[in-house]
Design a protein around this motif. Structure first.
Motif, mmCIF file in Angstrom:
data_model
loop_
_atom_site.group_PDB
_atom_site.id
_atom_site.type_symbol
_atom_site.label_atom_id
_atom_site.label_comp_id
_atom_site.label_asym_id
_atom_site.label_seq_id
_atom_site.Cartn_x
_atom_site.Cartn_y
_atom_site.Cartn_z
ATOM 1 N N ALA A 254 20.419 95.590 97.337
ATOM 2 C CA ALA A 254 19.820 96.865 96.953
ATOM 3 C C ALA A 254 18.583 96.675 96.078
ATOM 4 N N LYS A 255 18.621 95.700 95.190
ATOM 5 C CA LYS A 255 17.482 95.495 94.288
ATOM 6 C C LYS A 255 17.428 94.030 93.869
ATOM 7 N N LEU A 256 16.272 93.634 93.353
ATOM 8 C CA LEU A 256 16.085 92.273 92.868
ATOM 9 C C LEU A 256 16.542 92.185 91.421
ATOM 10 N N GLY A 257 17.545 91.350 91.168
ATOM 11 C CA GLY A 257 17.982 91.115 89.796
ATOM 12 C C GLY A 257 17.021 90.183 89.076
ATOM 13 N N VAL A 258 17.234 90.007 87.789
ATOM 14 C CA VAL A 258 16.332 89.192 86.977
ATOM 15 C C VAL A 258 16.322 87.738 87.445
ATOM 16 N N ILE A 259 17.508 87.164 87.659
ATOM 17 C CA ILE A 259 17.590 85.744 88.035
ATOM 18 C C ILE A 259 16.948 85.501 89.393
ATOM 19 N N LEU A 260 17.299 86.337 90.354
ATOM 20 C CA LEU A 260 16.772 86.168 91.705
ATOM 21 C C LEU A 260 15.271 86.429 91.751
ATOM 22 N N GLY A 261 14.830 87.503 91.123
ATOM 23 C CA GLY A 261 13.405 87.820 91.121
ATOM 24 C C GLY A 261 12.581 86.739 90.457
ATOM 25 N N THR A 262 13.059 86.222 89.342
ATOM 26 C CA THR A 262 12.356 85.149 88.633
ATOM 27 C C THR A 262 12.282 83.892 89.499
ATOM 28 N N SER A 263 13.362 83.587 90.208
ATOM 29 C CA SER A 263 13.380 82.413 91.098
ATOM 30 C C SER A 263 12.362 82.552 92.213
ATOM 31 N N LEU A 264 12.225 83.748 92.756
ATOM 32 C CA LEU A 264 11.240 83.979 93.815
ATOM 33 C C LEU A 264 9.814 83.850 93.275
ATOM 34 N N ILE A 265 9.565 84.411 92.100
ATOM 35 C CA ILE A 265 8.233 84.289 91.487
ATOM 36 C C ILE A 265 7.898 82.821 91.255
ATOM 37 N N ASN A 266 8.877 82.076 90.743
ATOM 38 C CA ASN A 266 8.671 80.646 90.496
ATOM 39 C C ASN A 266 8.366 79.897 91.788
ATOM 40 N N LEU A 267 9.096 80.215 92.863
ATOM 41 C CA LEU A 267 8.858 79.578 94.165
ATOM 42 C C LEU A 267 7.450 79.880 94.665
ATOM 43 N N TYR A 268 7.108 81.165 94.743
ATOM 44 C CA TYR A 268 5.792 81.539 95.269
ATOM 45 C C TYR A 268 4.669 81.025 94.371
ATOM 46 N N GLY A 269 4.919 81.026 93.062
ATOM 47 C CA GLY A 269 3.901 80.516 92.142
ATOM 48 C C GLY A 269 3.641 79.039 92.343
ATOM 49 N N LYS A 270 4.696 78.241 92.482
ATOM 50 C CA LYS A 270 4.524 76.804 92.699
ATOM 51 C C LYS A 270 3.847 76.508 94.031
ATOM 52 N N MET A 271 4.098 77.360 95.014
ATOM 53 C CA MET A 271 3.526 77.150 96.342
ATOM 54 C C MET A 271 2.113 77.730 96.470
ATOM 55 N N GLY A 272 1.630 78.389 95.424
ATOM 56 C CA GLY A 272 0.283 78.957 95.464
ATOM 57 C C GLY A 272 0.194 80.292 96.167
ATOM 58 N N SER A 273 1.326 80.889 96.502
ATOM 59 C CA SER A 273 1.338 82.189 97.177
ATOM 60 C C SER A 273 1.426 83.293 96.116
ATOM 61 N N LEU A 274 0.330 83.479 95.371
ATOM 62 C CA LEU A 274 0.358 84.385 94.227
ATOM 63 C C LEU A 274 0.501 85.850 94.621
ATOM 64 N N SER A 275 0.004 86.208 95.797
ATOM 65 C CA SER A 275 0.138 87.607 96.228
ATOM 66 C C SER A 275 1.613 87.968 96.397
ATOM 67 N N ASN A 276 2.404 87.044 96.957
ATOM 68 C CA ASN A 276 3.840 87.297 97.096
ATOM 69 C C ASN A 276 4.534 87.302 95.735
ATOM 70 N N ALA A 277 4.112 86.409 94.843
ATOM 71 C CA ALA A 277 4.694 86.387 93.495
ATOM 72 C C ALA A 277 4.460 87.721 92.791
ATOM 73 N N GLU A 278 3.246 88.260 92.932
ATOM 74 C CA GLU A 278 2.918 89.539 92.287
ATOM 75 C C GLU A 278 3.698 90.689 92.906
ATOM 76 N N LYS A 279 3.904 90.643 94.219
ATOM 77 C CA LYS A 279 4.696 91.698 94.881
ATOM 78 C C LYS A 279 6.125 91.712 94.357
ATOM 79 N N VAL A 280 6.710 90.522 94.215
ATOM 80 C CA VAL A 280 8.076 90.433 93.690
ATOM 81 C C VAL A 280 8.107 90.958 92.256
ATOM 82 N N PHE A 281 7.131 90.561 91.455
ATOM 83 C CA PHE A 281 7.072 90.985 90.056
ATOM 84 C C PHE A 281 7.023 92.501 89.961
ATOM 85 N N ARG A 282 6.179 93.114 90.776
ATOM 86 C CA ARG A 282 6.051 94.582 90.735
ATOM 87 C C ARG A 282 7.302 95.279 91.246
#
Length: 469
Positions: A254-282
């Motif tokens: 239903a929604k992104l929890g803190v742990i899962l959302g942070t893990s996704l941001i970390n993944l996309y950030g390390k991979m250089g996919s900042l647009s996806n990281a920002e989408k998850v953050f928002r």
């Protein structure tokens, strides 16, 4: 004013996470005489007989993060003849060192409390985190029946001690498994640097009848473990795997929890996919400090240093207190973006503004900041006045700046101090020797190499590797 034991017990259970209130309630319990046990006195109910034990248990549970206080209560409990039960020992064991843990183990054995799986599983965890795997295995093997909680504790014991083959073998023998069983093995592979195996085991989980038949459903921790493995592998295949997991989450959660959302941001950030990281953050409804840290680090690592600093300011507006990791990320952004003034102001105000004492990583960042900007003298002054001996990262950043800006004398001064202390950062000394050679200061280079040998510092041999793709 007199208070009943039942009322004070309820208060204690409600205020376990409030230290100030716990002390006040503790005082009321003592002054009302509820910690005294009278085994032969007449009692109106069975709960009255056990009230001292219940109150001691509640206080020990509330104080267990301060182990000395909890242990002192336990000794008072024994002195007042309030009999410990199966709820007394787990909080004591969770924060105990190994010698004390073995004493508590003997107490549980003496009192016949090892049939409750909560105590053996806590004992098992105690031995495992202290790397006494044979002791943990013995506790597990002596438990008389199958218990999924005990099996999960043993899986974790094998994992944190690096015995993944034994963990998988036990997992395969288990007649029942829950989400914690699967997640423990997925995380175990990641803990031991076997990121590919972690992802493959997650794939096995998703295709297993446990999941297909809805007997087991991955939780936030499961996703976080496998996403961490993806982030540590790098490459397009790892990114694609992370995206597939993200898609599955979107379809089933239903929604992104803190742990899962942070893990996704970390993944996309390390991979250089900042647009996806920002989408998850928002998209996240709730963001904790770790979430902001991941986003700031992602921006700082990919050339968007000014946005990283702006993100830090927004974080403070959300009344979130930055932690040590936050400040490493912000100082890194300052270093890479050449924001010297901002970085120095932040470094000098860490304790005053945020109550954070600078650690080695913060010093490494500020040395890198000054070195990149050519302020080598100021960097040297900070190295000289550090409250602890600089490590390889700090020395590397400083000597790298000396090499770029030709400040060989400063580099020699710091390196000579390190030689006198006989620190073992061989790479930094070799770097300084090479700097002298580049400037054709052959005598200095030879003298430094001789001093390295006399100090007994060994050069770590290099190696080559062919990687087939």
């Amino acid at each position: 004013m007199s208070y009943s034991g039942e009322f004070l017990l309820q208060l204690t259970q409600r205020c376990k996470k409030l230290p100030k209130q716990m002390k006040q309630i503790h005082s009321l319990i003592i002054t009302n005489g509820h910690l005294l046990h009278h085994p032969n006195a007449p009692s109106s109910s069975l709960s009255d007989q056990w009230m001292p034990t219940l109150l001691y248990n509640a206080l020990i549970s509330g104080y267990h993060i301060h182990n000395h206080k909890a242990l002192l209560l336990f000794t008072h409990m024994l002195a007042n003849q309030a009999p410990p039960n199966s709820y007394t020992f787990p909080p004591l064991l969770k924060s105990s060192s190994l010698p004390l843990g073995t004493i508590l183990h003997s107490q549980t054995l003496k009192r016949g409390l090892l049939s409750d799986p909560f105590i053996p599983s806590t004992l098992l965890a105690l031995y495992a985190r202290n790397y006494f795997l044979p002791h943990a295995r013995r506790v597990f093997e002596e438990f008389p029946m199958f218990c999924i909680a005990m099996c999960n504790a043993m899986l974790n014991a094998f994992s944190i001690n690096g015995h993944m083959e034994a963990a998988v073998a036990l997992f395969e023998r288990m007649p029942q498994r829950d989400v914690f069983s699967w997640t423990t093995v997925v995380n175990g592979f990641a803990l031991n640097g076997k990121f590919g195996a972690s992802i493959r085991f997650f794939g096995k989980m998703m295709s297993h009848k446990d999941v297909v038949q809805c007997l087991v459903k991955p939780n936030e921790a499961t996703y976080a473990c496998v996403l961490s493995s993806c982030a540590n592998l790098y490459g397009q295949a790892a990114l694609d795997c992370g995206k597939q997991i993200h898609g599955y989450v979107v379809m089933n959660e239903a929604k992104l929890g803190v742990i899962l959302g942070t893990s996704l941001i970390n993944l996309y950030g390390k991979m250089g996919s900042l647009s996806n990281a920002e989408k998850v953050f928002r998209a996240m409804c709730v963001r904790e400090v770790c979430t902001w840290n991941a986003m700031i680090s992602s921006l700082a690592s990919h050339g968007r240093e000014k946005e990283a600093l702006d993100m830090f300011e927004k974080m403070k507006l959300h009344v979130l207190k930055p932690n040590s990791i936050t400040l490493v990320a912000v100082l890194t952004a300052c270093a890479r973006g050449n924001f010297v003034k901002e970085g120095l102001e932040l470094f000098r105000s860490m304790w005053h503004d945020f109550g954070i004492e600078p650690i080695m990583k913060h010093y490494g960042c500020v040395i890198d900041l000054l070195g990149r900007a050519g302020h080598v003298e100021e960097a040297a002054e900070i190295v000289r006045n550090m409250p602890f001996q600089p490590d390889a990262s700090v020395l590397g950043a400083f000597l790298g700046a000396c090499r770029i800006h030709g400040a060989i004398e400063l580099g020699e001064e710091i390196a000579n101090k390190m030689l006198k202390l006989k620190t073992q950062h061989c790479g930094q000394y070799v770097l300084l020797s090479s700097m002298n050679a580049e400037k054709e200061r052959w005598d200095h280079a030879a003298d430094l190499r001789r001093e390295i040998m006399e100090a007994g510092i060994q050069k770590i041999p290099a190696y080559s590797m062919v990687h087939w793709t």
